[in-house]
Design a protein around this motif. Structure first.
Motif, PDB file in Angstrom:
ATOM      1  N   ARG A 189       0.956  -1.125   0.001  1.00  0.00           N
ATOM      2  CA  ARG A 189      -0.578  -0.453  -0.099  1.00  0.00           C
ATOM      3  C   ARG A 189       0.691   1.232  -0.192  1.00  0.00           C
ATOM      4  NH1 ARG A 189      -5.455   0.773   3.718  1.00  0.00           N
ATOM      5  NH2 ARG A 189      -5.477  -0.169   2.214  1.00  0.00           N
ATOM      6  N   LEU A 190       0.413   2.085  -1.047  1.00  0.00           N
ATOM      7  CA  LEU A 190       1.312   3.526  -0.898  1.00  0.00           C
ATOM      8  C   LEU A 190      -0.026   4.851  -0.267  1.00  0.00           C
ATOM      9  CD1 LEU A 190       3.616   2.794  -3.669  1.00  0.00           C
ATOM     10  CD2 LEU A 190       4.380   3.525  -1.684  1.00  0.00           C
ATOM     11  N   ASP A 191       0.749   4.717   0.454  1.00  0.00           N
ATOM     12  CA  ASP A 191      -0.450   6.205   0.649  1.00  0.00           C
ATOM     13  C   ASP A 191       0.260   8.283   0.248  1.00  0.00           C
ATOM     14  OD1 ASP A 191      -1.937   8.379   2.295  1.00  0.00           O
ATOM     15  OD2 ASP A 191      -2.892   7.023   3.610  1.00  0.00           O
ATOM     16  N   TRP A 192      -0.525   8.810  -0.200  1.00  0.00           N
ATOM     17  CA  TRP A 192       0.597   9.870  -1.294  1.00  0.00           C
ATOM     18  C   TRP A 192      -0.069  10.934  -0.330  1.00  0.00           C
ATOM     19  CZ3 TRP A 192      -1.348  13.936  -4.183  1.00  0.00           C
ATOM     20  CH2 TRP A 192      -0.434  14.471  -4.732  1.00  0.00           C
ATOM     21  N   LEU A 193      -0.006  12.206   0.091  1.00  0.00           N
ATOM     22  CA  LEU A 193      -0.172  13.439   0.946  1.00  0.00           C
ATOM     23  C   LEU A 193       0.252  14.207   0.234  1.00  0.00           C
ATOM     24  CD1 LEU A 193      -2.590  15.325   3.126  1.00  0.00           C
ATOM     25  CD2 LEU A 193      -0.915  14.162   4.650  1.00  0.00           C
ATOM     26  N   TYR A 194      -0.511  14.859  -0.022  1.00  0.00           N
ATOM     27  CA  TYR A 194      -0.052  16.500  -0.825  1.00  0.00           C
ATOM     28  C   TYR A 194      -0.831  17.186   0.069  1.00  0.00           C
ATOM     29  CZ  TYR A 194       0.641  20.982  -2.928  1.00  0.00           C
ATOM     30  OH  TYR A 194       0.728  22.560  -3.856  1.00  0.00           O
ATOM     31  N   LEU A 195       0.518  18.675   1.401  1.00  0.00           N
ATOM     32  CA  LEU A 195       0.107  19.093   2.321  1.00  0.00           C
ATOM     33  C   LEU A 195      -0.646  20.738   1.521  1.00  0.00           C
ATOM     34  CD1 LEU A 195       2.047  17.774   5.451  1.00  0.00           C
ATOM     35  CD2 LEU A 195      -0.624  17.522   4.431  1.00  0.00           C
ATOM     36  N   ALA A 196      -1.541  21.517   1.181  1.00  0.00           N
ATOM     37  CA  ALA A 196      -1.589  22.571   0.492  1.00  0.00           C
ATOM     38  C   ALA A 196      -2.556  23.538   1.672  1.00  0.00           C
ATOM     39  CB  ALA A 196      -2.131  22.593  -0.544  1.00  0.00           C
ATOM     40  N   HIS A 197      -2.015  24.667   1.152  1.00  0.00           N
ATOM     41  CA  HIS A 197      -2.830  25.761   2.156  1.00  0.00           C
ATOM     42  C   HIS A 197      -4.421  25.369   1.653  1.00  0.00           C
ATOM     43  CE1 HIS A 197      -1.592  28.422  -0.607  1.00  0.00           C
ATOM     44  NE2 HIS A 197      -2.409  29.143  -0.617  1.00  0.00           N
ATOM     45  N   THR A 198      -5.122  25.821   0.292  1.00  0.00           N
ATOM     46  CA  THR A 198      -6.170  25.492  -0.589  1.00  0.00           C
ATOM     47  C   THR A 198      -6.539  24.450  -0.067  1.00  0.00           C
ATOM     48  OG1 THR A 198      -4.826  24.763  -2.251  1.00  0.00           O
ATOM     49  CG2 THR A 198      -4.928  27.306  -2.035  1.00  0.00           C
ATOM     50  N   GLY A 199      -6.431  23.572   0.368  1.00  0.00           N
ATOM     51  CA  GLY A 199      -6.431  21.953   0.672  1.00  0.00           C
ATOM     52  C   GLY A 199      -5.414  20.989   0.829  1.00  0.00           C
ATOM     53  N   HIS A 200      -5.766  19.412   1.435  1.00  0.00           N
ATOM     54  CA  HIS A 200      -4.776  18.945   1.184  1.00  0.00           C
ATOM     55  C   HIS A 200      -5.651  17.756   0.239  1.00  0.00           C
ATOM     56  CE1 HIS A 200      -3.230  20.659   4.907  1.00  0.00           C
ATOM     57  NE2 HIS A 200      -3.686  20.312   5.556  1.00  0.00           N
ATOM     58  N   VAL A 201      -4.695  16.949  -0.785  1.00  0.00           N
ATOM     59  CA  VAL A 201      -4.907  15.974  -1.953  1.00  0.00           C
ATOM     60  C   VAL A 201      -4.683  14.607  -1.057  1.00  0.00           C
ATOM     61  CG1 VAL A 201      -5.416  15.481  -3.617  1.00  0.00           C
ATOM     62  CG2 VAL A 201      -5.198  17.675  -3.209  1.00  0.00           C
ATOM     63  N   ARG A 202      -5.126  14.040  -0.879  1.00  0.00           N
ATOM     64  CA  ARG A 202      -5.009  11.945  -0.606  1.00  0.00           C
ATOM     65  C   ARG A 202      -4.985  11.397  -1.827  1.00  0.00           C
ATOM     66  NH1 ARG A 202      -5.685   9.515   5.095  1.00  0.00           N
ATOM     67  NH2 ARG A 202      -4.964   7.399   4.907  1.00  0.00           N
ATOM     68  N   ALA A 203      -4.305  10.670  -2.458  1.00  0.00           N
ATOM     69  CA  ALA A 203      -4.640   8.980  -2.835  1.00  0.00           C
ATOM     70  C   ALA A 203      -3.547   8.143  -2.066  1.00  0.00           C
ATOM     71  CB  ALA A 203      -3.977   9.241  -3.961  1.00  0.00           C
ATOM     72  N   VAL A 204      -4.454   7.130  -1.745  1.00  0.00           N
ATOM     73  CA  VAL A 204      -4.641   5.729  -1.578  1.00  0.00           C
ATOM     74  C   VAL A 204      -4.349   4.457  -2.710  1.00  0.00           C
ATOM     75  CG1 VAL A 204      -4.376   4.047  -0.042  1.00  0.00           C
ATOM     76  CG2 VAL A 204      -4.915   5.785   0.558  1.00  0.00           C
ATOM     77  N   PHE A 205      -3.102   3.637  -2.602  1.00  0.00           N
ATOM     78  CA  PHE A 205      -2.654   2.300  -3.622  1.00  0.00           C
ATOM     79  C   PHE A 205      -2.529   1.278  -3.064  1.00  0.00           C
ATOM     80  CE2 PHE A 205      -0.836   7.052  -5.942  1.00  0.00           C
ATOM     81  CZ  PHE A 205      -1.988   6.953  -6.929  1.00  0.00           C
ATOM     82  N   ASP A 206      -3.734   0.397  -3.480  1.00  0.00           N
ATOM     83  CA  ASP A 206      -3.337  -0.544  -3.045  1.00  0.00           C
ATOM     84  C   ASP A 206      -3.011  -1.681  -3.823  1.00  0.00           C
ATOM     85  OD1 ASP A 206      -4.116  -0.357  -0.473  1.00  0.00           O
ATOM     86  OD2 ASP A 206      -6.283   0.136  -0.761  1.00  0.00           O
ATOM     87  N   ARG A 207      -1.961  -2.159  -4.146  1.00  0.00           N
ATOM     88  CA  ARG A 207      -1.363  -3.130  -4.447  1.00  0.00           C
ATOM     89  C   ARG A 207      -2.017  -5.561  -4.799  1.00  0.00           C
ATOM     90  NH1 ARG A 207       5.165  -5.141  -4.947  1.00  0.00           N
ATOM     91  NH2 ARG A 207       5.235  -6.031  -6.909  1.00  0.00           N
ATOM     92  N   SER A 208      -2.899  -5.328  -5.529  1.00  0.00           N
ATOM     93  CA  SER A 208      -3.093  -6.403  -6.133  1.00  0.00           C
ATOM     94  C   SER A 208      -2.246  -7.154  -6.611  1.00  0.00           C
ATOM     95  CB  SER A 208      -4.705  -6.732  -6.702  1.00  0.00           C
ATOM     96  OG  SER A 208      -5.726  -7.862  -6.158  1.00  0.00           O
ATOM     97  N   ASP A 209      -2.062  -8.300  -6.615  1.00  0.00           N
ATOM     98  CA  ASP A 209      -0.770  -9.023  -7.202  1.00  0.00           C
ATOM     99  C   ASP A 209      -0.307  -8.254  -7.666  1.00  0.00           C
ATOM    100  OD1 ASP A 209      -2.066 -11.831  -7.159  1.00  0.00           O
ATOM    101  OD2 ASP A 209      -3.843 -11.180  -8.448  1.00  0.00           O
ATOM    102  N   GLU A 210       0.056  -8.102  -9.517  1.00  0.00           N
ATOM    103  CA  GLU A 210       0.759  -6.759  -9.464  1.00  0.00           C
ATOM    104  C   GLU A 210       0.177  -5.267 -10.342  1.00  0.00           C
ATOM    105  OE1 GLU A 210       3.938  -7.040  -9.491  1.00  0.00           O
ATOM    106  OE2 GLU A 210       3.435  -8.802  -8.541  1.00  0.00           O
ATOM    107  N   ALA A 211      -0.954  -5.978 -10.076  1.00  0.00           N
ATOM    108  CA  ALA A 211      -1.618  -4.390 -10.305  1.00  0.00           C
ATOM    109  C   ALA A 211      -2.080  -3.653  -9.141  1.00  0.00           C
ATOM    110  CB  ALA A 211      -3.152  -5.121 -11.258  1.00  0.00           C
ATOM    111  N   TRP A 212      -1.901  -2.113  -9.338  1.00  0.00           N
ATOM    112  CA  TRP A 212      -1.866  -1.311  -8.359  1.00  0.00           C
ATOM    113  C   TRP A 212      -3.553  -0.392  -8.577  1.00  0.00           C
ATOM    114  CZ3 TRP A 212       0.672  -0.251  -4.338  1.00  0.00           C
ATOM    115  CH2 TRP A 212       1.313  -0.918  -4.434  1.00  0.00           C
ATOM    116  N   THR A 213      -4.287  -0.479  -7.777  1.00  0.00           N
ATOM    117  CA  THR A 213      -5.580   0.682  -7.348  1.00  0.00           C
ATOM    118  C   THR A 213      -5.568   2.371  -6.990  1.00  0.00           C
ATOM    119  OG1 THR A 213      -7.460  -1.831  -7.713  1.00  0.00           O
ATOM    120  CG2 THR A 213      -8.172   0.317  -7.581  1.00  0.00           C
ATOM    121  N   GLY A 214      -6.072   2.959  -7.559  1.00  0.00           N
ATOM    122  CA  GLY A 214      -5.816   4.468  -6.499  1.00  0.00           C
ATOM    123  C   GLY A 214      -7.320   4.677  -5.596  1.00  0.00           C
ATOM    124  N   ARG A 215      -7.299   4.996  -5.669  1.00  0.00           N
ATOM    125  CA  ARG A 215      -8.746   5.545  -4.341  1.00  0.00           C
ATOM    126  C   ARG A 215      -8.580   7.314  -4.130  1.00  0.00           C
ATOM    127  NH1 ARG A 215      -9.092   3.692   1.176  1.00  0.00           N
ATOM    128  NH2 ARG A 215      -7.810   2.139   0.968  1.00  0.00           N
TER     129      ARG A 215
END
Length: 193
Positions: free
Chosen positions: A163-189
């Motif tokens: 799992r990769l959890d990516w967070l961008y901190l911004a004064h206008t509003g933070h943005v966060r995406a999480v990627f989960d691995r299943s076998d060799e495929a990654w799914t983002g949300r």
């Protein structure tokens, strides 16, 4: 820039690749957390962008080795203050002692770096401040002969990221995406920060 999964995945890969190769990268020394909630800063030695693995060096006598062997779940926290990017990686770890990959990592090191594995085991008590190194090796690069016994204390810690959890901190509003691995495929949300 930070509003589609492909761009963020590329950003993750580039940041982790740079962290492993550039000592000045803000992400070169992440916080590594074992399942026993032991946390420490470690030097990222390699990021394999195809296998999504992180490689670190460790002393086989370190408490984290026993923790990983008892429960291989791990987390690694990277942060770049200037870019305002946090990356949390979760995965399954393994310790490699006598594998070709471990030997290659050992062979790539200098004797000055390898001397760390000649000292007392991590966490050994001392009545005085100490590096744990033998007195004759303080500030000295050991010879090839001197370094031979150190190899048995050297291992690599490899974390396969799930799992990769990516967070961008911004004064206008933070943005966060999480990627989960299943076998060799990654799914983002997208998730709330």
């Amino acid at each position: 820039m930070h509003h589609d999964f492909d761009t963020i995945r590329r950003d993750l890969v580039e940041r982790l690749s740079q962290a492993a190769t550039d000592r000045r990268s803000a992400m070169h020394v992440p916080v590594v957390v074992t399942s026993d909630i032991g946390a420490r800063v470690m030097v990222l030695r390699e990021f394999d962008r195809d296998a999504y693995t992180l490689r670190f060096h460790t002393d086989t006598r370190a408490p984290k080795v026993a923790a990983v062997e008892a429960d291989p779940r791990m987390a690694v926290l990277f942060y770049d203050k200037e870019a305002k990017i946090q990356i949390r990686a979760k995965g399954i770890a393994r310790i490699e002692r006598d594998t070709p990959l471990a030997q290659s990592a050992w062979d790539a090191g200098s004797n000055f770096a390898r001397r760390c594995y000649l000292g007392d085991g991590p966490g050994t008590a001392s009545p005085v401040p100490t590096s744990g190194l033998p007195q004759e090796l303080e500030g000295v690069e050991p010879s090839e002969e001197d370094i031979v016994p150190a190899r048995e204390n050297f291992a690599i810690l490899v974390v396969t990221i799930e799992r990769l959890d990516w967070l961008y901190l911004a004064h206008t509003g933070h943005v966060r995406a999480v990627f989960d691995r299943s076998d060799e495929a990654w799914t983002g949300r997208w998730v709330s920060p």
